[in-house]
Motif scaffolding. Structure first.
Motif, PDB file in Angstrom:
ATOM      1  N   ARG A  39      43.092  29.024  20.723  1.00 33.86           N
ATOM      2  CA  ARG A  39      43.709  30.105  21.504  1.00 33.86           C
ATOM      3  C   ARG A  39      45.222  29.893  21.581  1.00 33.86           C
ATOM      4  N   ALA A  40      45.629  28.628  21.647  1.00 31.06           N
ATOM      5  CA  ALA A  40      47.071  28.346  21.666  1.00 31.06           C
ATOM      6  C   ALA A  40      47.727  28.810  20.363  1.00 31.06           C
ATOM      7  N   ILE A  41      47.055  28.582  19.259  1.00 29.69           N
ATOM      8  CA  ILE A  41      47.579  29.068  17.975  1.00 29.69           C
ATOM      9  C   ILE A  41      47.656  30.594  17.968  1.00 29.69           C
ATOM     10  N   ALA A  42      46.600  31.198  18.491  1.00 26.63           N
ATOM     11  CA  ALA A  42      46.576  32.666  18.550  1.00 26.63           C
ATOM     12  C   ALA A  42      47.776  33.179  19.332  1.00 26.63           C
ATOM     13  N   LYS A  43      48.051  32.526  20.437  1.00 29.43           N
ATOM     14  CA  LYS A  43      49.185  32.933  21.276  1.00 29.43           C
ATOM     15  C   LYS A  43      50.508  32.826  20.492  1.00 29.43           C
ATOM     16  N   GLN A  44      50.656  31.712  19.777  1.00 30.72           N
ATOM     17  CA  GLN A  44      51.872  31.541  18.955  1.00 30.72           C
ATOM     18  C   GLN A  44      52.024  32.679  17.945  1.00 30.72           C
ATOM     19  N   ASN A  45      50.894  33.038  17.318  1.00 29.14           N
ATOM     20  CA  ASN A  45      50.952  34.113  16.333  1.00 29.14           C
ATOM     21  C   ASN A  45      51.399  35.429  16.972  1.00 29.14           C
ATOM     22  N   LEU A  46      50.834  35.709  18.123  1.00 27.38           N
ATOM     23  CA  LEU A  46      51.214  36.946  18.810  1.00 27.38           C
ATOM     24  C   LEU A  46      52.691  36.916  19.190  1.00 27.38           C
TER      25      LEU A  46
ATOM     26  N   LEU B 250      47.216  43.938  23.907  1.00 25.96           N
ATOM     27  CA  LEU B 250      46.117  44.020  22.943  1.00 25.96           C
ATOM     28  C   LEU B 250      45.065  45.021  23.411  1.00 25.96           C
ATOM     29  N   VAL B 251      44.593  45.821  22.498  1.00 23.28           N
ATOM     30  CA  VAL B 251      43.398  46.624  22.749  1.00 23.28           C
ATOM     31  C   VAL B 251      42.256  45.968  21.979  1.00 23.28           C
ATOM     32  N   VAL B 252      41.156  45.694  22.672  1.00 16.60           N
ATOM     33  CA  VAL B 252      40.044  44.965  22.059  1.00 16.60           C
ATOM     34  C   VAL B 252      38.783  45.821  22.058  1.00 16.60           C
ATOM     35  N   LEU B 253      38.315  46.187  20.859  1.00 17.07           N
ATOM     36  CA  LEU B 253      37.040  46.882  20.722  1.00 17.07           C
ATOM     37  C   LEU B 253      35.952  45.833  20.574  1.00 17.07           C
ATOM     38  N   GLY B 254      35.049  45.746  21.540  1.00 13.59           N
ATOM     39  CA  GLY B 254      34.027  44.717  21.442  1.00 13.59           C
ATOM     40  C   GLY B 254      33.019  44.794  22.568  1.00 13.59           C
ATOM     41  N   GLY B 255      32.265  43.738  22.734  1.00 12.33           N
ATOM     42  CA  GLY B 255      31.236  43.680  23.770  1.00 12.33           C
ATOM     43  C   GLY B 255      31.627  42.702  24.870  1.00 12.33           C
ATOM     44  N   ASP B 256      30.703  42.382  25.772  1.00  9.32           N
ATOM     45  CA  ASP B 256      31.108  41.584  26.936  1.00  9.32           C
ATOM     46  C   ASP B 256      31.496  40.153  26.573  1.00  9.32           C
ATOM     47  N   GLY B 257      30.866  39.609  25.518  1.00 11.54           N
ATOM     48  CA  GLY B 257      31.295  38.283  25.081  1.00 11.54           C
ATOM     49  C   GLY B 257      32.769  38.278  24.677  1.00 11.54           C
ATOM     50  N   SER B 258      33.150  39.296  23.943  1.00 13.14           N
ATOM     51  CA  SER B 258      34.540  39.410  23.509  1.00 13.14           C
ATOM     52  C   SER B 258      35.480  39.557  24.705  1.00 13.14           C
ATOM     53  N   PHE B 259      35.032  40.300  25.700  1.00 12.77           N
ATOM     54  CA  PHE B 259      35.893  40.514  26.869  1.00 12.77           C
ATOM     55  C   PHE B 259      36.053  39.217  27.671  1.00 12.77           C
ATOM     56  N   ARG B 260      34.991  38.444  27.763  1.00 10.40           N
ATOM     57  CA  ARG B 260      35.093  37.180  28.495  1.00 10.40           C
ATOM     58  C   ARG B 260      36.086  36.247  27.804  1.00 10.40           C
ATOM     59  N   GLY B 261      36.007  36.232  26.472  1.00  7.87           N
ATOM     60  CA  GLY B 261      36.957  35.412  25.716  1.00  7.87           C
ATOM     61  C   GLY B 261      38.398  35.849  25.976  1.00  7.87           C
ATOM     62  N   MET B 262      38.593  37.151  25.995  1.00  7.36           N
ATOM     63  CA  MET B 262      39.937  37.688  26.189  1.00  7.36           C
ATOM     64  C   MET B 262      40.439  37.407  27.591  1.00  7.36           C
ATOM     65  N   ASP B 263      39.509  37.439  28.531  1.00 10.86           N
ATOM     66  CA  ASP B 263      39.856  37.169  29.929  1.00 10.86           C
ATOM     67  C   ASP B 263      40.429  35.758  30.067  1.00 10.86           C
ATOM     68  N   ILE B 264      39.774  34.803  29.418  1.00 10.38           N
ATOM     69  CA  ILE B 264      40.272  33.425  29.430  1.00 10.38           C
ATOM     70  C   ILE B 264      41.664  33.365  28.796  1.00 10.38           C
ATOM     71  N   PHE B 265      41.800  34.044  27.698  1.00 10.26           N
ATOM     72  CA  PHE B 265      43.071  34.088  26.964  1.00 10.26           C
ATOM     73  C   PHE B 265      44.184  34.651  27.856  1.00 10.26           C
TER      74      PHE B 265
ATOM     75  N   LYS C 167      44.223  34.641  31.133  1.00  5.49           N
ATOM     76  CA  LYS C 167      44.515  33.717  32.233  1.00  5.49           C
ATOM     77  C   LYS C 167      45.325  32.518  31.752  1.00  5.49           C
ATOM     78  N   GLU C 168      45.058  32.071  30.548  1.00  7.82           N
ATOM     79  CA  GLU C 168      45.818  30.949  29.990  1.00  7.82           C
ATOM     80  C   GLU C 168      47.232  31.333  29.576  1.00  7.82           C
ATOM     81  N   HIS C 169      47.325  32.477  28.889  1.00  6.96           N
ATOM     82  CA  HIS C 169      48.583  32.773  28.202  1.00  6.96           C
ATOM     83  C   HIS C 169      49.244  34.076  28.635  1.00  6.96           C
ATOM     84  N   GLY C 170      48.574  34.820  29.522  1.00  6.57           N
ATOM     85  CA  GLY C 170      49.206  36.039  30.026  1.00  6.57           C
ATOM     86  C   GLY C 170      49.278  37.185  29.050  1.00  6.57           C
ATOM     87  N   VAL C 171      48.459  37.122  27.988  1.00  6.02           N
ATOM     88  CA  VAL C 171      48.469  38.258  27.057  1.00  6.02           C
ATOM     89  C   VAL C 171      47.656  39.406  27.654  1.00  6.02           C
ATOM     90  N   LYS C 172      48.333  40.483  27.939  1.00  3.54           N
ATOM     91  CA  LYS C 172      47.676  41.637  28.548  1.00  3.54           C
ATOM     92  C   LYS C 172      46.713  42.285  27.550  1.00  3.54           C
TER      93      LYS C 172
END
Lengths: 323, 323, 323, 323
Positions: free
Chosen positions: C83-90, C98-113, C115-120
């Motif tokens: 996720r830290a690498i992902a943040k660097q890339n962004l 980010l707009v994320v098309l996905g299911g609840d698993g994807s949303f939970r992952g994004m939620d963590i992201f 909270k860690e990195h502040g990517v809206k």
């Protein structure tokens, strides 16, 4: 050294060209040829829009309508100087053989090109009009017929509640094939095509009687090439037969749609036979389908003859519509 | 004693009526009512085309377009004497309640009938035009939109090879809903509807610039209710924008087609709520769908108001087409 | 300075993602944002498969199933270091939203992201299973239901000549939505879903009686999540009810198909509301559809709740199938 | 005096039977014959479910799958005493000629009936399996292939996002025709049919290499008649190739669907030739289609031979799949 072979689409596109491109790449590679695409038809020949093609270029296109490499109607290619440029471009890529998906106009152009510059080619008859002499089938016809069918079936669903005549115009230019087969396979009450003279008066009495006997609607399929406009046929229904009429003009939706299995299989076979021919001394031919088999025919026998509607179909027309 | 309830279709038929008939029979029986069919709309009321309905009558129709029991536009029902006959026929069959699938004209007729003779009814808004005030959805619209989509998708397949403008006329009478949603969901370049004034001149410059920048084709969706004929729009493309144009008139194919899942489910829900209402003191209402729920509304609020296009959709139109 | 916004697809793809991508580009540009695509989901975030997107990238995709930018299920994104690498890339691309098309698993992952990195981000519920809490509709469901419908309609055509039971398995994981709506809208005789306990014995007598009374066939729709395998249900028909049975497993064909009008329109609206939210202080939300309108909900309310089947639908199930 | 002619459907129904019934009525009347329907196949012959047929009986069926007059597999007709009853019933209606839509089992039964009782008949090969010797085409095949195509196209849309193998089972009993043509026309990576021995091991290495080189998914089309169950093929993908696999069993949806134009036209031609034959001294034949034309063949040459797959198609299989 491996030889180079190219493919291009000329004139109006049809459903089935994409599966043809896919098989062209695969079959060329299998025969140790390098496949090339010419983009945008003869225009691309002149403008050097010519590229190597690979498996990747044809991934995921087998089920798509239209053509991935574009098509065009080229006026420039009718001029000697542009054909000379086209030849230079082909030489530059070391391309000796061309497969041309198109109609008779395209084949005549290619024939001149061959005679001038010796570029070998094989034409694959491709037009929804099914109006090319020498072949009983042109790529794209089956998909087009099934699009028309779906439209007519939807109209039929609703027809009986309305007490109306539905007048549906199909494409086909001077050829009534699409209209005729559509009428036979949709059970239409009227079918008008350019090849067969008709006299609306002869239907008037009969249609009035049918209405009196309880008929609620009429489906009329008319080919765009008949002498009257589709709206005049509708007017005739209203004024002479005495039933409200509505017009549907299918237009270019007849040219699209995911290719049917039949068109994909024909694409497959046309391309195989075209390449086989080019590798076996057919240098200036069109690959034609008749009586279940494929034969190469000269441009003379294909592109300089007038297409004749299948006589059995014409008999059916006569039987069904008393013309 | 079990009460008798009947259903009829009035006006133009739509896809979704057959699933409604099926659920009507099942839901009536479940509620200990005897279901009846009135054939051919109000005409059938007058001519006593009224019959008991059973499971067998609705077997295998859930996936069929049109309506098994016919529909009609009845002029006679606008006359008092024929309504009196209709009432006698209903009395003869001991029918106290009617479900009417139709449009606002049909509901106004039924309202008069109720006020004269006390025959309870519930209207279900059914028209592909989606032009009934008080409800955001009319039965049949989704199927119609998907038929239009399939047609436009097929045109899009082929559009780019032609360098043309495709002008496609949809139904909708005075309402641009079908055209507007079709344009939004097909990515059309132009959308003209009766509700929004337009000035073709404003597009001229922009379209010419787009062609100069490489655009190969235009899709234009026009509603049948605009002030100009679809052929005039095509002419404008040719003469003012400078691109060949072709016309497609979808016509009555928009009315047919196998009902979509959405229309089947809405048929199911409309019918359940209609019967529930009739059993619960709703005697002169239309069942309407808004904000995800169903409510009964008076004829006054439905059939005597002018339908307004959803303002959010209008904003989208503005955004996309700068009108 | 214009801000940068990206879109990605995560998890299984659905029909409707392509129209969403198209509208994302258009709506971002209209709002003076620079649109970016992240290819192959969270994997692409980590591997820096991130690119500017333009009108050209979304031409001709509105009517295609699947997703042009790929999707993935990413295990790496569950680890902090990736996720830290992902943040660097962004950051490298200066992407804040980010707009994320996905299911609840994807949303939970994004939620963590977030909270860690502040990517809206804003999630758009996208799954044919329709099993996400907090929204009554997930992108792709309508297309999937109509694919299932077409399959069942084809089986129904032929069913009566065979004297057989047809047992059809739909997708849905732990959620019976697809099976239930398909059963209601196809008039199936049996519907088994994971949410509702069933006892096959209770149907045995009734089905035997129906056969004795002349019933020729049964359609049974079963959700993949029920406790028994679809083949066991077929076996039950053969051994207990006494009728030959055949199995259809629809499988992944339920995930494809050209997006329906409803899914295209929902894609349009979901994306508009997602971007509007991101521009208006919604930084960690999912855009949900309920009662005809859209609201932003917290990840907590969406991705950490169990989806409940609509109670009205459950009532219908009970009514129809006496469970 | 006008002669009486009847038609019946035997065995599994196919799309195309309804258009055949429609044309049967029309063509019989045109030839001054009285058309009759036998309902429910040979069972109906025995139980005297025989009725006059008219235009009204065939209105609106040309676009419907299945068969309006039912079909059956009859064990009783294999017994002499029931055939005697059948003959009495035909005599009672004064029916001298029968058109039989069915497969080779049905034709063998009819052949015995002819030899015992002299009832003239003409068989029309009708089975989606396309496994009848002596004819290159059986009614219903084209519709079936297009239903399979639509299913595979939908799977292909979604295939690339999943990194999976999709194993799709088609019908065909001992004949691989449906699977083979479907594989060729959908660009599948694997095709297994009963006629051609295969060894999965030979694909293992190549498929692993393709995955290593970036291939994301496999489409495998397998015919129901191969020695392994479709689930075993999926297991092989998972265990040996190392890619998750999903199964689709198309089942009876392959038998339904609105008949394609090709099947409607073939229905038209088969029926015309069948009746022409019966009126011209063909008393115990099957009407076959080969090389673009129709010929009557003896039961011996059709129903007592084993069907051979077209050798050209087999070559393609070999080319594409190295078997």
């Amino acid at each position: 050294m491996r030889k180079n072979i190219a493919i291009l689409c000329s004139g109006g596109d049809v459903s089935g060209m994409n599966p043809a491109l896919k098989h062209f790449v695969e079959y060329a590679l299998k025969n140790s040829l390098n496949p090339f695409f010419v983009y945008d038809g003869y225009e691309g020949l002149i403008d050097d829009k010519i590229d190597k093609a690979s498996y990747c270029d044809v991934a995921g296109i087998i089920n798509k309508g239209g053509t991935k490499i574009g098509s065009s109607r080229s006026r420039r290619f009718m001029q000697k100087k542009y054909r000379a440029i086209a030849k230079q471009n082909l030489d530059h890529h070391n391309i000796e053989m061309l497969v041309v998906l198109g109609g008779d106009g395209s084949f005549r152009g290619m024939d001149i090109f061959y005679k001038e510059h010796g570029v070998k080619f094989c034409g694959i008859p491709s037009t929804i009009d099914n109006d090319i002499a020498g072949t009983s089938y042109c790529l794209g016809v089956d998909t087009s017929l099934n699009i028309i069918r779906t439209a007519i079936d939807a109209i039929r669903d609703t027809a009986s509640s309305f007490g109306r005549a539905f007048v549906i115009e199909t494409m086909g230019r001077e050829c009534g094939y699409l209209a005729l087969v559509s009428a036979l396979t949709s059970g239409a009450e009227l079918c008008l095509i350019p090849e067969v003279p008709y006299n609306l008066e002869q239907y008037e009495e009969s249609f009035k009687n049918q209405i009196a006997a309880g008929r609620k609607y009429f489906l009329a399929i008319v080919s765009e090439g008949i002498k009257e406009d589709v709206r005049e046929i509708a007017q005739w229904f209203e004024e002479k037969v005495g039933i409200e009429a509505r017009v549907t003009i299918l237009g270019h939706m007849q040219r699209g749609g995911n290719p049917t299995v039949y068109d994909r299989l024909m694409a497959y076979k046309f391309v195989s036979h075209a390449i086989d021919g080019l590798l076996n001394e057919q240098h200036d031919s069109v690959i034609c389908y008749n009586d279940g088999g494929f034969t190469h025919k000269s441009i003379q026998d294909v592109a300089f003859q007038k297409y004749q509607l299948d006589s059995e179909l014409l008999c059916h027309l006569q039987d069904l519509y008393n013309v």
